[in-house]
Design an enzyme around this catalytic site. Structure first.
Site, mmCIF file in Angstrom:
data_model
loop_
_atom_site.group_PDB
_atom_site.id
_atom_site.type_symbol
_atom_site.label_atom_id
_atom_site.label_comp_id
_atom_site.label_asym_id
_atom_site.label_seq_id
_atom_site.Cartn_x
_atom_site.Cartn_y
_atom_site.Cartn_z
ATOM 1 N N ASP A 24 -26.202 -14.935 -28.879
ATOM 2 C CA ASP A 24 -25.956 -13.921 -27.946
ATOM 3 C C ASP A 24 -26.644 -13.844 -26.850
ATOM 4 O O ASP A 24 -27.761 -14.565 -26.282
ATOM 5 C CB ASP A 24 -26.544 -12.599 -28.587
ATOM 6 C CG ASP A 24 -25.694 -11.059 -28.474
ATOM 7 O OD1 ASP A 24 -24.594 -10.712 -27.991
ATOM 8 O OD2 ASP A 24 -26.900 -9.802 -27.502
ATOM 9 N N GLU A 46 -27.353 -10.984 -23.138
ATOM 10 C CA GLU A 46 -27.027 -9.363 -22.066
ATOM 11 C C GLU A 46 -27.159 -9.555 -20.646
ATOM 12 O O GLU A 46 -27.404 -10.838 -20.459
ATOM 13 C CB GLU A 46 -28.421 -9.272 -22.579
ATOM 14 C CG GLU A 46 -28.064 -8.233 -23.943
ATOM 15 C CD GLU A 46 -27.423 -7.554 -24.547
ATOM 16 O OE1 GLU A 46 -26.756 -6.779 -23.602
ATOM 17 O OE2 GLU A 46 -27.147 -7.880 -26.147
ATOM 18 N N ASP A 59 -24.438 0.902 -15.843
ATOM 19 C CA ASP A 59 -24.010 1.521 -17.497
ATOM 20 C C ASP A 59 -24.341 -0.018 -18.272
ATOM 21 O O ASP A 59 -24.910 0.535 -19.717
ATOM 22 C CB ASP A 59 -22.388 1.312 -17.364
ATOM 23 C CG ASP A 59 -21.527 2.477 -16.591
ATOM 24 O OD1 ASP A 59 -22.469 3.458 -16.717
ATOM 25 O OD2 ASP A 59 -21.175 1.340 -16.180
ATOM 26 N N HIS A 75 -28.617 -2.046 -23.118
ATOM 27 C CA HIS A 75 -29.926 -2.865 -23.048
ATOM 28 C C HIS A 75 -30.488 -2.389 -22.852
ATOM 29 O O HIS A 75 -32.197 -3.360 -23.429
ATOM 30 C CB HIS A 75 -29.577 -3.968 -22.643
ATOM 31 C CG HIS A 75 -28.964 -4.571 -21.166
ATOM 32 N ND1 HIS A 75 -30.394 -4.159 -20.199
ATOM 33 C CD2 HIS A 75 -28.080 -5.357 -20.918
ATOM 34 C CE1 HIS A 75 -29.568 -4.565 -19.471
ATOM 35 N NE2 HIS A 75 -28.140 -4.801 -19.299
ATOM 36 N N HIS A 132 -29.716 -2.552 -27.112
ATOM 37 C CA HIS A 132 -29.077 -4.718 -27.515
ATOM 38 C C HIS A 132 -29.840 -4.865 -27.392
ATOM 39 O O HIS A 132 -30.712 -4.524 -25.968
ATOM 40 C CB HIS A 132 -27.622 -4.332 -26.748
ATOM 41 C CG HIS A 132 -27.159 -3.401 -27.233
ATOM 42 N ND1 HIS A 132 -25.205 -4.206 -27.602
ATOM 43 C CD2 HIS A 132 -26.172 -2.123 -28.267
ATOM 44 C CE1 HIS A 132 -24.348 -3.721 -28.336
ATOM 45 N NE2 HIS A 132 -25.225 -1.958 -28.620
ATOM 46 N N ASP A 184 -29.818 -8.978 -32.153
ATOM 47 C CA ASP A 184 -28.910 -8.788 -32.592
ATOM 48 C C ASP A 184 -28.305 -10.049 -32.869
ATOM 49 O O ASP A 184 -27.406 -10.044 -33.885
ATOM 50 C CB ASP A 184 -27.727 -8.433 -31.289
ATOM 51 C CG ASP A 184 -27.157 -6.852 -30.500
ATOM 52 O OD1 ASP A 184 -28.404 -5.948 -31.365
ATOM 53 O OD2 ASP A 184 -27.055 -6.429 -29.513
#
Length: 235
Positions: free
Chosen positions: A8, A10, A52, A57, A153, A158
């Site tokens: 995963d 970010e 946003d 995160h 997140h 995750d």
């Protein structure tokens, strides 16, 4: 032996052409079981995190300022992946960002990741739960996986949660009578697990005379317990 890497990322925002990766998390699976080996790095994107994305995160520009560049962590990342099959939720997003980061590196750069070689758990979930919500939170609720620690997140968290979800999408952990895990024989691929299984058709071995005797017996029953079920399912 099947080796998979649940991955995963970010990012600073959603467009891989102009945005950057700021966190990578990976979890190693052997025969669909977590080994405890993980990879986790933050990266300095050299650009501002979109508000946003920060709301999702919580990784701020100040926190990322002293982190290494993505180019610095690539050798470690590639060594950890080491030829394993990538498992990603909504793979086009993360693969798009990884390939964009690879393309920015000087030669010799890593080859682009081929999307068809990646197990996309979002596609697996959509096939298994068509019409339902299939984001990570919804899947955790469906399979009873604890996500209370997921207040924001995070790439590694995750990936760890997704590893648990992935096993459930494949049918859950197999446990033997000794309460220990069963050795895979052999491990099933995600593509095979997602493929619909055709129902088996069994041919009757009864003779005509046996069928007639059975029909005569059923005719003596006033109200068979299955009568209502048959009328409902045949309508």
């Amino acid at each position: 032996m099947t080796r998979e890497i649940v991955l995963d990322t970010e990012t600073t925002s959603t467009d891989p052409k102009i945005e950057r990766i700021i966190e990578v998390g990976c979890v190693e699976l052997i025969n669909h079981m977590q080994t405890g080996r993980t990879f986790h790095r933050y990266c300095n994107p050299q650009k501002a995190v979109h508000p946003d994305a920060f709301a999702v995160h919580g990784l701020s520009d100040g926190f990322l300022a002293d982190k290494p560049l993505f180019a610095t962590i690539v050798p470690e990342l590639l060594e950890f992946i080491g030829g394993g099959t990538l498992v990603i939720h909504n793979a086009p997003f993360d693969v798009g960002f990884l390939n964009a980061e690879y393309a920015r590196l000087p030669e010799p750069r890593p080859p682009a990741i081929v999307l068809d070689d990646v197990v996309d758990t979002l596609l697996l979930a959509r096939r298994k739960h068509a019409g339902a919500a299939n984001n990570l939170d919804a899947l955790c609720s469906r399979y009873g996986i604890d996500r209370s620690r997921r207040t924001k997140h995070g790439a590694l968290l995750d990936a760890q949660i997704l590893a648990e979800v992935y096993v459930e999408l494949l049918g859950g952990k197999q446990v033997g009578f000794d309460l220990g895990p069963v050795v895979a024989i052999p491990a099933q691929s995600a593509a095979d697990a997602a493929r619909p299984v055709a129902p088996r058709v069994f041919k009757s071995r009864l003779t005509d005379a046996e069928r007639e005797r059975h029909a005569a017996f059923v005719g003596t029953l006033k109200t068979p317990v299955w009568a209502d079920y048959i009328s409902e399912t045949d309508s």
